[in-house]
Design a protein around this motif. Structure first.
Motif, PDB file in Angstrom:
ATOM      1  N   GLY A 141     -14.176   3.134   0.355  1.00  0.00           N
ATOM      2  CA  GLY A 141     -13.689   1.853   0.865  1.00  0.00           C
ATOM      3  C   GLY A 141     -12.429   1.370   0.160  1.00  0.00           C
ATOM      4  O   GLY A 141     -11.832   0.390   0.607  1.00  0.00           O
ATOM      5  N   SER A 142     -12.012   2.048  -0.921  1.00  0.00           N
ATOM      6  CA  SER A 142     -10.767   1.643  -1.590  1.00  0.00           C
ATOM      7  C   SER A 142      -9.603   1.740  -0.603  1.00  0.00           C
ATOM      8  O   SER A 142      -9.508   2.693   0.175  1.00  0.00           O
ATOM      9  N   VAL A 143      -8.714   0.753  -0.679  1.00  0.00           N
ATOM     10  CA  VAL A 143      -7.576   0.709   0.248  1.00  0.00           C
ATOM     11  C   VAL A 143      -6.439   1.572  -0.300  1.00  0.00           C
ATOM     12  O   VAL A 143      -6.183   1.584  -1.504  1.00  0.00           O
ATOM     13  N   VAL A 144      -5.791   2.308   0.610  1.00  0.00           N
ATOM     14  CA  VAL A 144      -4.727   3.236   0.201  1.00  0.00           C
ATOM     15  C   VAL A 144      -3.423   2.823   0.873  1.00  0.00           C
ATOM     16  O   VAL A 144      -3.399   2.566   2.076  1.00  0.00           O
ATOM     17  N   VAL A 145      -2.364   2.724   0.070  1.00  0.00           N
ATOM     18  CA  VAL A 145      -1.062   2.328   0.611  1.00  0.00           C
ATOM     19  C   VAL A 145       0.002   3.342   0.210  1.00  0.00           C
ATOM     20  O   VAL A 145      -0.213   4.151  -0.686  1.00  0.00           O
ATOM     21  N   GLU A 146       1.138   3.269   0.895  1.00  0.00           N
ATOM     22  CA  GLU A 146       2.229   4.187   0.561  1.00  0.00           C
ATOM     23  C   GLU A 146       3.105   3.538  -0.495  1.00  0.00           C
ATOM     24  O   GLU A 146       3.429   2.355  -0.373  1.00  0.00           O
ATOM     25  N   PRO A 147       3.509   4.279  -1.522  1.00  0.00           N
ATOM     26  CA  PRO A 147       4.195   3.635  -2.643  1.00  0.00           C
ATOM     27  C   PRO A 147       5.674   3.352  -2.434  1.00  0.00           C
ATOM     28  O   PRO A 147       6.474   3.644  -3.300  1.00  0.00           O
ATOM     29  N   ILE A 148       6.055   2.789  -1.322  1.00  0.00           N
ATOM     30  CA  ILE A 148       7.444   2.344  -1.183  1.00  0.00           C
ATOM     31  C   ILE A 148       7.478   1.040  -0.391  1.00  0.00           C
ATOM     32  O   ILE A 148       6.678   0.849   0.511  1.00  0.00           O
ATOM     33  N   GLY A 149       8.432   0.187  -0.733  1.00  0.00           N
ATOM     34  CA  GLY A 149       8.609  -1.066   0.005  1.00  0.00           C
ATOM     35  C   GLY A 149       7.433  -1.997  -0.162  1.00  0.00           C
ATOM     36  O   GLY A 149       6.561  -1.793  -1.002  1.00  0.00           O
ATOM     37  N   GLY A 150       7.363  -3.011   0.652  1.00  0.00           N
ATOM     38  CA  GLY A 150       6.230  -3.938   0.655  1.00  0.00           C
ATOM     39  C   GLY A 150       6.254  -4.904  -0.516  1.00  0.00           C
ATOM     40  O   GLY A 150       6.993  -4.720  -1.476  1.00  0.00           O
ATOM     41  N   PRO A 151       5.432  -5.952  -0.446  1.00  0.00           N
ATOM     42  CA  PRO A 151       5.399  -6.906  -1.527  1.00  0.00           C
ATOM     43  C   PRO A 151       4.810  -6.264  -2.784  1.00  0.00           C
ATOM     44  O   PRO A 151       3.965  -5.404  -2.694  1.00  0.00           O
ATOM     45  N   ASP A 152       5.227  -6.685  -3.929  1.00  0.00           N
ATOM     46  CA  ASP A 152       4.774  -6.159  -5.233  1.00  0.00           C
ATOM     47  C   ASP A 152       5.040  -4.661  -5.368  1.00  0.00           C
ATOM     48  O   ASP A 152       4.395  -3.984  -6.166  1.00  0.00           O
ATOM     49  N   GLY A 153       5.942  -4.143  -4.573  1.00  0.00           N
ATOM     50  CA  GLY A 153       6.216  -2.708  -4.636  1.00  0.00           C
ATOM     51  C   GLY A 153       5.032  -1.866  -4.232  1.00  0.00           C
ATOM     52  O   GLY A 153       4.905  -0.715  -4.619  1.00  0.00           O
ATOM     53  N   SER A 154       4.097  -2.432  -3.465  1.00  0.00           N
ATOM     54  CA  SER A 154       2.860  -1.718  -3.161  1.00  0.00           C
ATOM     55  C   SER A 154       2.987  -0.811  -1.949  1.00  0.00           C
ATOM     56  O   SER A 154       2.359   0.231  -1.891  1.00  0.00           O
ATOM     57  N   GLY A 155       3.791  -1.188  -0.982  1.00  0.00           N
ATOM     58  CA  GLY A 155       3.973  -0.314   0.168  1.00  0.00           C
ATOM     59  C   GLY A 155       3.124  -0.676   1.361  1.00  0.00           C
ATOM     60  O   GLY A 155       2.411  -1.671   1.369  1.00  0.00           O
ATOM     61  N   ALA A 156       3.205   0.178   2.364  1.00  0.00           N
ATOM     62  CA  ALA A 156       2.543  -0.112   3.636  1.00  0.00           C
ATOM     63  C   ALA A 156       1.170   0.556   3.701  1.00  0.00           C
ATOM     64  O   ALA A 156       0.916   1.549   3.015  1.00  0.00           O
ATOM     65  N   LEU A 157       0.327   0.023   4.567  1.00  0.00           N
ATOM     66  CA  LEU A 157      -1.067   0.482   4.654  1.00  0.00           C
ATOM     67  C   LEU A 157      -1.160   1.903   5.232  1.00  0.00           C
ATOM     68  O   LEU A 157      -0.533   2.221   6.244  1.00  0.00           O
ATOM     69  N   ILE A 158      -1.964   2.726   4.583  1.00  0.00           N
ATOM     70  CA  ILE A 158      -2.206   4.096   5.056  1.00  0.00           C
ATOM     71  C   ILE A 158      -3.625   4.224   5.605  1.00  0.00           C
ATOM     72  O   ILE A 158      -3.845   4.783   6.665  1.00  0.00           O
ATOM     73  N   GLY A 159      -4.604   3.696   4.872  1.00  0.00           N
ATOM     74  CA  GLY A 159      -5.993   3.814   5.328  1.00  0.00           C
ATOM     75  C   GLY A 159      -6.954   3.467   4.208  1.00  0.00           C
ATOM     76  O   GLY A 159      -6.595   2.765   3.273  1.00  0.00           O
ATOM     77  N   THR A 160      -8.165   3.994   4.303  1.00  0.00           N
ATOM     78  CA  THR A 160      -9.172   3.734   3.266  1.00  0.00           C
ATOM     79  C   THR A 160      -9.870   5.034   2.851  1.00  0.00           C
ATOM     80  O   THR A 160      -9.893   5.997   3.625  1.00  0.00           O
ATOM     81  N   VAL A 161     -10.426   5.015   1.667  1.00  0.00           N
ATOM     82  CA  VAL A 161     -11.138   6.184   1.150  1.00  0.00           C
ATOM     83  C   VAL A 161     -12.507   6.260   1.830  1.00  0.00           C
ATOM     84  O   VAL A 161     -13.206   5.251   1.911  1.00  0.00           O
TER      85      VAL A 161
END
Lengths: 170, 315
Positions: free
Chosen positions: B174-194
């Motif tokens: 259930g951990s959320v996975v994001v792409e490490p570029i752009g987005g607020p806090d340098g977190s990136g865009a949503l990819i999916g969940t574990v």
């Protein structure tokens, strides 16, 4: 010796498929493992093909953390069937690897879909149907170099061995 | 000539027995052997499917297998990387001129936007402090585990990938996975969940999977609430579903995760504000209850090489 060579070829093919080729969307539906396995099965027969298919499937399922056994089942049947095709009629025919790859690619995709459906997992038939022409084309393109390489590694059996494969009655 | 002559006699004119072939004898016993072997392999596959699907008894073995396989996958990737980079370089060269012009214009617009945003952020921080406001969980409330992708999606059906981090790194189902570029806090865009976790690896179900869905909102219009899921055909398109006809969503708006709506017992596993995509088309007819909104994902799901997993903060 053939066992070692087959293990090495299929291991490298599985690594290529897991980490390299599928990085590109274009190659996602293609399967270098399937092409390599069918080429080996065609040249070395049904038992060899079935065992190689089972082990390779296990390797792929482990690498993708998927449900163990699904790919093994499909590749076992694919390897066995094409192995029998090679044993009985087709080994020396030019079109044999291409026909084998084309038929098994389509059956593999729909078999995978069917198993997913039976396990109650998402089975988008439309998506698979759309992917079949691309997968066929790419696998057929891959067949040319892969089969040539595997034919070098697994030279066809001696004439004498082949004559004994068919027994005439009457 | 006897009637029961062999094919060897007919072809070679000799009845001398050959040595046992190493190829494919077709005697009755070898046919039986063949059937037994394939039968056992099929049975073994079915047992594996049943055990693996219905229980976690084989998870340990599979996790160990995946760990053993990992160095080889990394090695294969490293060997292939220069070739992939060369292809990427040539591909980039073709689009470079167009991209350059587009990016310059975008840069100017973003510069102006940044000045406005900095003022708004400052004001937001001040007001939050003054009102002692506690908002929904955001990305800032999570630790970030940066990791690489070891296996990409296979085949036409599967929409998941394998990452090089597992329960030993704090990753949970259930951990959320994001792409490490752009987005607020340098977190990136949503990819999916574990969706599956082993000690050193985990499997991520992508947002483009037909069973994935996430509650989302329009960043410029928080009244717009809907559910983002895969579009009907290509995985390049997502849809924002269940959005009533009012208020109208504008093309180009950024859609982000909505987080938990209210304080109900069913909390969203997605923190608020993770970018998902931009609205690429919108339509509705008189008969429709909802707007038909298509999104262009911010992530290119076909070429993800590294990800960030959001895990609960330690302590």
């Amino acid at each position: 010796m053939d066992v070692l060579k087959a293990a090495l070829v299929l291991f490298v093919a599985a690594l290529l498929q897991l980490s390299v080729l599928t990085e590109y969307r274009l190659f996602r539906t293609a399967s270098i493992v399937l092409v390599a396995l069918l080429s080996i099965a065609l040249l070395r027969g049904s038992i060899f093909g079935a065992v190689a298919g089972f082990v390779t499937g296990l390797l792929l399922d482990t690498g993708t953390l998927g449900t163990l056994g699904i790919t093994s089942l499909l590749l076992t049947l694919g390897g066995f069937w094409i192995g029998r095709y090679g044993e009985t009629t087709a080994r020396d025919r030019f079109h044999a690897p291409y026909v084998s790859v084309a038929v098994v690619t389509a059956l593999y995709l729909f078999g995978q879909l069917m198993l997913q459906f039976m396990l109650g997992e998402p089975a988008p038939a439309g998506l698979v149907a759309h992917g079949v022409p691309g997968a066929l084309l790419l696998n057929l393109i891959l067949t040319l170099p892969v089969y040539a390489l595997i034919r070098r590694l697994f030279p066809p059996l001696e004439l004498g061995d082949r004559i004994r494969e068919v027994r005439l009655l009457g | 000539m006897p009637r029961n002559r062999t094919v060897r006699l007919a072809v070679l004119g000799s009845s001398v027995q050959r040595a046992a072939p190493s190829g494919f004898p077709s005697s009755r016993s070898s046919a039986l052997k063949r059937r037994i072997v394939v039968g056992l392999l099929v049975l073994a596959s079915l047992v594996l499917i049943t055990v693996s699907f219905r229980s976690s008894a084989l998870d340990g073995v599979q996790g160990t297998g995946a760990t053993v396989l990992r160095p080889f996958e990394v090695a294969a990737d490293r060997i292939a990387r220069p070739f992939a980079d060369t292809i990427g370089w040539f591909r980039g060269l073709v689009d470079a001129k167009n991209d350059n012009k587009k990016l310059r214009a975008q840069n100017e617009a973003l510069r102006r936007q940044l000045i406005l945003d900095e003022g708004a952020i400052h004001q937001n921080v001040e007001l939050t402090k003054a009102l002692n406001y506690k908002g929904p969980p955001s990305v800032a409330g999570f630790d970030k585990v940066r990791t690489s992708v070891v296996a990409n999606p296979q085949g036409a059906i599967e929409e998941n990938l394998v990452i090089d981090a597992g329960s030993s790194d704090g990753v949970r189902v259930g951990s959320v996975v994001v792409e490490p570029i752009g987005g607020p806090d340098g977190s990136g865009a949503l990819i999916g969940t574990v969706d599956r976790v082993f000690s050193h690896e985990a499997r991520v179900t992508l947002l483009t999977d037909s069973e994935s869905a996430v509650t989302a909102t329009d960043i410029t219009n928080p009244q717009v609430i809907g559910s983002v899921q895969r579009g009907g055909g290509s995985s390049d398109v997502l849809v924002l579903d269940r959005v009533p006809k009012r208020p109208v969503v504008r093309i180009g708006d950024t859609i982000v995760t909505a987080g938990s709506l209210g304080a109900g017992p069913l909390k969203s596993k997605y923190p608020r504000g993770i970018p998902i995509g931009t609205v690429s088309s919108r339509s509705s007819t008189d008969a429709d209850l909802f707007q038909n909104i298509q999104l262009k994902p911010l992530v290119d799901f076909s070429s993800i090489q590294s990800v960030i997993v959001l895990v609960p903060k330690a302590g």
